[in-house]
Structure formats: structure tokens, C-alpha cells
Scaffold this motif. Structure first.
Motif, PDB file in Angstrom:
ATOM      1  N   VAL A  34       0.864  -1.186   0.000  1.00  0.00           N
ATOM      2  CA  VAL A  34       0.000   0.000   0.000  1.00  0.00           C
ATOM      3  C   VAL A  34       0.896   1.230   0.000  1.00  0.00           C
ATOM      4  O   VAL A  34       1.666   1.453   0.934  1.00  0.00           O
ATOM      5  CB  VAL A  34      -0.924   0.035   1.229  1.00  0.00           C
ATOM      6  N   VAL A  35       0.808   2.014  -1.068  1.00  0.00           N
ATOM      7  CA  VAL A  35       1.662   3.187  -1.249  1.00  0.00           C
ATOM      8  C   VAL A  35       0.781   4.431  -1.309  1.00  0.00           C
ATOM      9  O   VAL A  35      -0.329   4.395  -1.868  1.00  0.00           O
ATOM     10  CB  VAL A  35       2.477   3.057  -2.549  1.00  0.00           C
ATOM     11  N   THR A  36       1.251   5.540  -0.740  1.00  0.00           N
ATOM     12  CA  THR A  36       0.546   6.811  -0.866  1.00  0.00           C
ATOM     13  C   THR A  36       1.387   7.791  -1.669  1.00  0.00           C
ATOM     14  O   THR A  36       2.591   7.938  -1.428  1.00  0.00           O
ATOM     15  CB  THR A  36       0.234   7.429   0.513  1.00  0.00           C
ATOM     16  N   LEU A  37       0.751   8.449  -2.637  1.00  0.00           N
ATOM     17  CA  LEU A  37       1.414   9.460  -3.458  1.00  0.00           C
ATOM     18  C   LEU A  37       0.428  10.604  -3.662  1.00  0.00           C
ATOM     19  O   LEU A  37      -0.651  10.394  -4.234  1.00  0.00           O
ATOM     20  CB  LEU A  37       1.822   8.882  -4.816  1.00  0.00           C
ATOM     21  N   PRO A  38       0.718  11.798  -3.207  1.00  0.00           N
ATOM     22  CA  PRO A  38      -0.232  12.901  -3.361  1.00  0.00           C
ATOM     23  C   PRO A  38      -0.345  13.365  -4.807  1.00  0.00           C
ATOM     24  O   PRO A  38       0.608  13.280  -5.589  1.00  0.00           O
ATOM     25  CB  PRO A  38       0.358  14.006  -2.477  1.00  0.00           C
ATOM     26  N   SER A  39      -1.538  13.840  -5.163  1.00  0.00           N
ATOM     27  CA  SER A  39      -1.748  14.470  -6.465  1.00  0.00           C
ATOM     28  C   SER A  39      -3.011  15.315  -6.384  1.00  0.00           C
ATOM     29  O   SER A  39      -3.841  15.136  -5.491  1.00  0.00           O
ATOM     30  CB  SER A  39      -1.872  13.437  -7.589  1.00  0.00           C
ATOM     31  N   ASP A  40      -3.140  16.235  -7.319  1.00  0.00           N
ATOM     32  CA  ASP A  40      -4.271  17.161  -7.359  1.00  0.00           C
ATOM     33  C   ASP A  40      -5.052  16.917  -8.648  1.00  0.00           C
ATOM     34  O   ASP A  40      -4.531  17.146  -9.745  1.00  0.00           O
ATOM     35  CB  ASP A  40      -3.756  18.600  -7.306  1.00  0.00           C
ATOM     36  N   ALA A  41      -6.291  16.468  -8.511  1.00  0.00           N
ATOM     37  CA  ALA A  41      -7.124  16.144  -9.673  1.00  0.00           C
ATOM     38  C   ALA A  41      -7.346  17.340 -10.581  1.00  0.00           C
ATOM     39  O   ALA A  41      -7.665  17.186 -11.758  1.00  0.00           O
ATOM     40  CB  ALA A  41      -8.472  15.587  -9.209  1.00  0.00           C
ATOM     41  N   ARG A  42      -7.162  18.545 -10.056  1.00  0.00           N
ATOM     42  CA  ARG A  42      -7.408  19.759 -10.832  1.00  0.00           C
ATOM     43  C   ARG A  42      -6.214  20.166 -11.682  1.00  0.00           C
ATOM     44  O   ARG A  42      -6.315  21.108 -12.482  1.00  0.00           O
ATOM     45  CB  ARG A  42      -7.755  20.918  -9.888  1.00  0.00           C
ATOM     46  N   LEU A  68      -0.440  18.539 -14.609  1.00  0.00           N
ATOM     47  CA  LEU A  68       0.965  18.231 -14.348  1.00  0.00           C
ATOM     48  C   LEU A  68       1.113  17.379 -13.098  1.00  0.00           C
ATOM     49  O   LEU A  68       1.932  16.452 -13.045  1.00  0.00           O
ATOM     50  CB  LEU A  68       1.765  19.529 -14.207  1.00  0.00           C
ATOM     51  N   SER A  69       0.314  17.678 -12.074  1.00  0.00           N
ATOM     52  CA  SER A  69       0.341  16.885 -10.847  1.00  0.00           C
ATOM     53  C   SER A  69      -0.098  15.455 -11.118  1.00  0.00           C
ATOM     54  O   SER A  69       0.511  14.491 -10.637  1.00  0.00           O
ATOM     55  CB  SER A  69      -0.579  17.525  -9.800  1.00  0.00           C
ATOM     56  N   VAL A  70      -1.146  15.304 -11.918  1.00  0.00           N
ATOM     57  CA  VAL A  70      -1.654  13.969 -12.262  1.00  0.00           C
ATOM     58  C   VAL A  70      -0.616  13.199 -13.070  1.00  0.00           C
ATOM     59  O   VAL A  70      -0.345  12.017 -12.817  1.00  0.00           O
ATOM     60  CB  VAL A  70      -2.984  14.087 -13.037  1.00  0.00           C
ATOM     61  N   SER A  71      -0.012  13.861 -14.053  1.00  0.00           N
ATOM     62  CA  SER A  71       1.001  13.213 -14.877  1.00  0.00           C
ATOM     63  C   SER A  71       2.199  12.788 -14.035  1.00  0.00           C
ATOM     64  O   SER A  71       2.766  11.696 -14.217  1.00  0.00           O
ATOM     65  CB  SER A  71       1.454  14.171 -15.989  1.00  0.00           C
ATOM     66  N   SER A  72       2.587  13.631 -13.081  1.00  0.00           N
ATOM     67  CA  SER A  72       3.699  13.307 -12.200  1.00  0.00           C
ATOM     68  C   SER A  72       3.386  12.078 -11.359  1.00  0.00           C
ATOM     69  O   SER A  72       4.247  11.201 -11.174  1.00  0.00           O
ATOM     70  CB  SER A  72       4.009  14.494 -11.283  1.00  0.00           C
ATOM     71  N   LEU A  73       2.170  11.997 -10.850  1.00  0.00           N
ATOM     72  CA  LEU A  73       1.758  10.823 -10.070  1.00  0.00           C
ATOM     73  C   LEU A  73       1.919   9.548 -10.892  1.00  0.00           C
ATOM     74  O   LEU A  73       2.508   8.565 -10.422  1.00  0.00           O
ATOM     75  CB  LEU A  73       0.300  10.969  -9.642  1.00  0.00           C
ATOM     76  N   VAL A  74       1.377   9.551 -12.102  1.00  0.00           N
ATOM     77  CA  VAL A  74       1.428   8.351 -12.936  1.00  0.00           C
ATOM     78  C   VAL A  74       2.875   7.971 -13.222  1.00  0.00           C
ATOM     79  O   VAL A  74       3.244   6.787 -13.196  1.00  0.00           O
ATOM     80  CB  VAL A  74       0.628   8.561 -14.232  1.00  0.00           C
ATOM     81  N   GLY A  75       3.748   8.963 -13.470  1.00  0.00           N
ATOM     82  CA  GLY A  75       5.155   8.677 -13.686  1.00  0.00           C
ATOM     83  C   GLY A  75       5.795   8.008 -12.481  1.00  0.00           C
ATOM     84  O   GLY A  75       6.589   7.063 -12.621  1.00  0.00           O
ATOM     85  N   GLN A  76       5.430   8.475 -11.280  1.00  0.00           N
ATOM     86  CA  GLN A  76       5.967   7.873 -10.055  1.00  0.00           C
ATOM     87  C   GLN A  76       5.498   6.428  -9.891  1.00  0.00           C
ATOM     88  O   GLN A  76       6.269   5.555  -9.478  1.00  0.00           O
ATOM     89  CB  GLN A  76       5.537   8.688  -8.846  1.00  0.00           C
ATOM     90  N   VAL A  77       4.225   6.164 -10.224  1.00  0.00           N
ATOM     91  CA  VAL A  77       3.710   4.796 -10.112  1.00  0.00           C
ATOM     92  C   VAL A  77       4.435   3.872 -11.092  1.00  0.00           C
ATOM     93  O   VAL A  77       4.836   2.756 -10.733  1.00  0.00           O
ATOM     94  CB  VAL A  77       2.186   4.755 -10.360  1.00  0.00           C
ATOM     95  N   ILE A  78       4.620   4.336 -12.307  1.00  0.00           N
ATOM     96  CA  ILE A  78       5.328   3.524 -13.309  1.00  0.00           C
ATOM     97  C   ILE A  78       6.773   3.274 -12.866  1.00  0.00           C
ATOM     98  O   ILE A  78       7.314   2.169 -13.011  1.00  0.00           O
ATOM     99  CB  ILE A  78       5.287   4.208 -14.686  1.00  0.00           C
ATOM    100  N   ASP A  79       7.418   4.307 -12.307  1.00  0.00           N
ATOM    101  CA  ASP A  79       8.788   4.140 -11.828  1.00  0.00           C
ATOM    102  C   ASP A  79       8.872   3.084 -10.725  1.00  0.00           C
ATOM    103  O   ASP A  79       9.824   2.298 -10.667  1.00  0.00           O
ATOM    104  CB  ASP A  79       9.337   5.467 -11.302  1.00  0.00           C
ATOM    105  N   GLN A  80       7.877   3.073  -9.833  1.00  0.00           N
ATOM    106  CA  GLN A  80       7.909   2.161  -8.690  1.00  0.00           C
ATOM    107  C   GLN A  80       7.460   0.748  -9.040  1.00  0.00           C
ATOM    108  O   GLN A  80       8.024  -0.231  -8.556  1.00  0.00           O
ATOM    109  CB  GLN A  80       7.039   2.699  -7.553  1.00  0.00           C
ATOM    110  N   PHE A  81       6.417   0.649  -9.880  1.00  0.00           N
ATOM    111  CA  PHE A  81       5.806  -0.660 -10.127  1.00  0.00           C
ATOM    112  C   PHE A  81       5.949  -1.157 -11.565  1.00  0.00           C
ATOM    113  O   PHE A  81       5.747  -2.339 -11.835  1.00  0.00           O
ATOM    114  CB  PHE A  81       4.316  -0.621  -9.766  1.00  0.00           C
ATOM    115  N   GLY A  82       6.201  -0.241 -12.491  1.00  0.00           N
ATOM    116  CA  GLY A  82       6.364  -0.645 -13.880  1.00  0.00           C
ATOM    117  C   GLY A  82       5.071  -0.804 -14.649  1.00  0.00           C
ATOM    118  O   GLY A  82       5.101  -1.059 -15.864  1.00  0.00           O
ATOM    119  N   ARG A  83       3.908  -0.611 -13.986  1.00  0.00           N
ATOM    120  CA  ARG A  83       2.638  -0.829 -14.673  1.00  0.00           C
ATOM    121  C   ARG A  83       1.491  -0.196 -13.877  1.00  0.00           C
ATOM    122  O   ARG A  83       1.627   0.088 -12.681  1.00  0.00           O
ATOM    123  CB  ARG A  83       2.372  -2.311 -14.860  1.00  0.00           C
ATOM    124  N   ILE A  84       0.368  -0.002 -14.546  1.00  0.00           N
ATOM    125  CA  ILE A  84      -0.896   0.383 -13.905  1.00  0.00           C
ATOM    126  C   ILE A  84      -1.984  -0.443 -14.568  1.00  0.00           C
ATOM    127  O   ILE A  84      -2.203  -0.336 -15.772  1.00  0.00           O
ATOM    128  CB  ILE A  84      -1.205   1.888 -14.065  1.00  0.00           C
TER     129      ILE A  84
END
Length: 261
Positions: free
Chosen positions: A57-65, A68-84
Motif C-alpha cells: 500500500v503506497v501513498t502518493l499525493p496528487s491534485d485532480a485539478r 501536471l500533478s496527475v502526470s507526475s503521479l502516474v510517472g511515479q507509479v510507473i517508476d515504482q511498479f512498472g505498470r498500472i
């Protein structure tokens, strides 16, 4: 952190329905990423969830509005897990907007739609490239039954969620990405408890009276739990194909009375 587990990203992860949904997805074998603006709320939700499940269970903040914040979140998830593998869109304001039309705060209404509808689209835009590369995935948009009635003006956001879901399913089906909307009925959450307490105080009755009135409108005679909603989400998320896509699905104990073909 890496994992061999499929990965589910849940927006609006600091409260409401999401902790219960996340628990069921974790039990179904997904690594969990919770995201929201409120970092303290996120970590509090994750701390409880980690006591209940064995999945990461990982927490990563992002702002739906903010795209750039959303894109950054997805990049962090891919970096950590390699997939979504799964996106559960649930970020929303919990304050309904309604009342006399002359007094409606239009700017507040548009801001509300920007968080929920605009936010859902931003997160979808961000995860779709990864899902296409993987050869499939699931996007599950949490709506609400106010979209099927005229009781509250802000219910229009849930009608828009259904429309967005259908458009996305049309475009993404060929890539084996299923997109569905889930509209929960009356669910026991802290927000519902607060609403019942507020209504009871305003009317000078006890909370049990308010809850009994809600229950009288539900054919099953029971409010939903977040776990029940979560099990429906997990069912959709575990599907290996796009046989169910583009649908607006309701889980409400029979509360909604309309006939939708």
C-alpha cells in the motif's frame, strides 16, 4: 518498490468510499496506490489499510485539478511498479450544490465539476498510454445516483461521469481497456454519519429517526457498506476482457426506481 502484483491506483484515497474499495482490491491481489491532495489523510487511511491486508500500500499525493500533478503521479507509479492495471476514479468534493436557482454559486458548481469530471478525465489521460503498452486495463469511474434525479443541481457531475465513461469506452475498447461507471446508493461512511447527525439536529429528532427514513426507501432495508461497493469494483477489475465496458452500473439495494435500458 517493485511487485509482481497487478497495480490499482485509487484517487480520492484519503476517505469516503475509497478505503473500503482499496481493501477489497488488495484482498483480490492488487498492489494499492492511494492518491489525493491531503497527505495526512492519505497516510492515515494507508496506515489502517496496512493492518488489514498483506498487499503493498503506497501513498502518493496528487491534485485532480492539475494535469501536471496527475502526470507526475502516474510517472511515479510507473517508476515504482512498472505498470498500472486499474484506475479507480473517486476524487470529488462531498458538498452538494443546490437550492434556489437564483442563489446557486455557479463558480462553485464549475469548480466541483472540474474536480470530479475534469479530474477523472485527467487521470484517464495519464494512465491510458501505460495501459495501451501493457495491452489492456480497467478504468472504473465512481459516480452517484444524484445524476439520475433532479434533487441536487451538482448531480449533473454524475450524469457527466456516465457520458465520459461511454466516450472513453468507445475509444479504448480496441486496446482492451474496459471503462465503466459505478453509481453507489446510500453507503455507510463518515460523511453519511455527519449528514444524519446534521439532519437530526436541524429537525430536533434523534439520529435513529433519520436513518430509519433512509432505510424505508431501500427495498433491501439495508445501507451498503464500503466493502460491498469494493467487491463490485474488484469484480470489474479482475476481469480479463472487455465484455463489460461502457456501462453505468448501480449498486444500491434497489434504492433507485428508474428503468434504464
Amino acid at each position: 518498490m517493485s511487485s509482481d502484483l497487478p497495480v490499482a491506483v485509487l484517487t480520492g484515497g484519503s476517505g469516503g468510499l475509497v478505503p473500503g474499495i482499496a481493501e477489497e482490491l488488495a484482498k483480490a491481489g492488487f498492489a494499492i496506490v492511494l492518491t489525493a491532495r491531503n497527505e495526512d489523510g492519505l497516510e492515515a487511511a494507508a496506515t489502517i489499510l496496512r493492518l488489514l491486508v498483506e498487499a503493498p500500500v503506497v501513498t502518493l499525493p496528487s491534485d485532480a485539478r492539475n494535469a501536471l500533478s496527475v502526470s507526475s503521479l502516474v510517472g511515479q507509479v510507473i517508476d515504482q511498479f512498472g505498470r498500472i492495471d486499474v484506475l479507480v476514479n473517486a476524487a470529488a468534493s462531498s458538498t452538494p450544490i443546490g437550492g434556489a436557482i437564483e442563489e446557486v454559486d455557479v463558480d462553485a458548481l464549475i469548480a466541483d465539476v472540474d474536480v470530479k469530471v475534469g479530474g477523472y478525465l485527467r487521470y484517464a489521460q495519464a494512465v491510458v498510454p501505460a495501459m495501451k503498452r501493457q495491452g489492456g486495463g480497467h478504468i472504473i469511474n465512481i459516480g452517484g445516483l444524484t445524476g439520475r434525479s433532479s434533487d441536487t443541481l451538482s448531480g449533473l457531475r454524475n450524469a457527466a461521469v456516465s457520458h465520459l465513461t461511454k466516450v472513453l469506452s468507445d475509444q479504448l475498447g480496441a486496446f482492451q481497456i474496459a471503462v465503466n461507471a459505478v453509481h453507489p446508493g446510500i453507503v455507510r461512511t463518515p460523511h453519511l454519519d455527519e449528514l444524519c447527525a446534521e439532519l437530526a439536529e436541524n429537525r430536533g429528532v434523534d439520529v435513529a429517526t433519520i436513518e430509519a427514513e433512509f432505510l424505508a426507501e431501500i427495498p433491501s432495508g439495508k445501507m451498503l457498506s464500503t466493502g460491498q461497493v469494493g467487491r463490485m469494483i474488484a469484480y470489474l477489475a479482475e476481469s480479463e476482457d472487455v465484455a463489460i465496458t461502457g456501462q453505468s452500473l448501480t449498486i444500491d439495494g434497489g434504492y433507485s426506481r428508474g428503468v434504464f435500458l
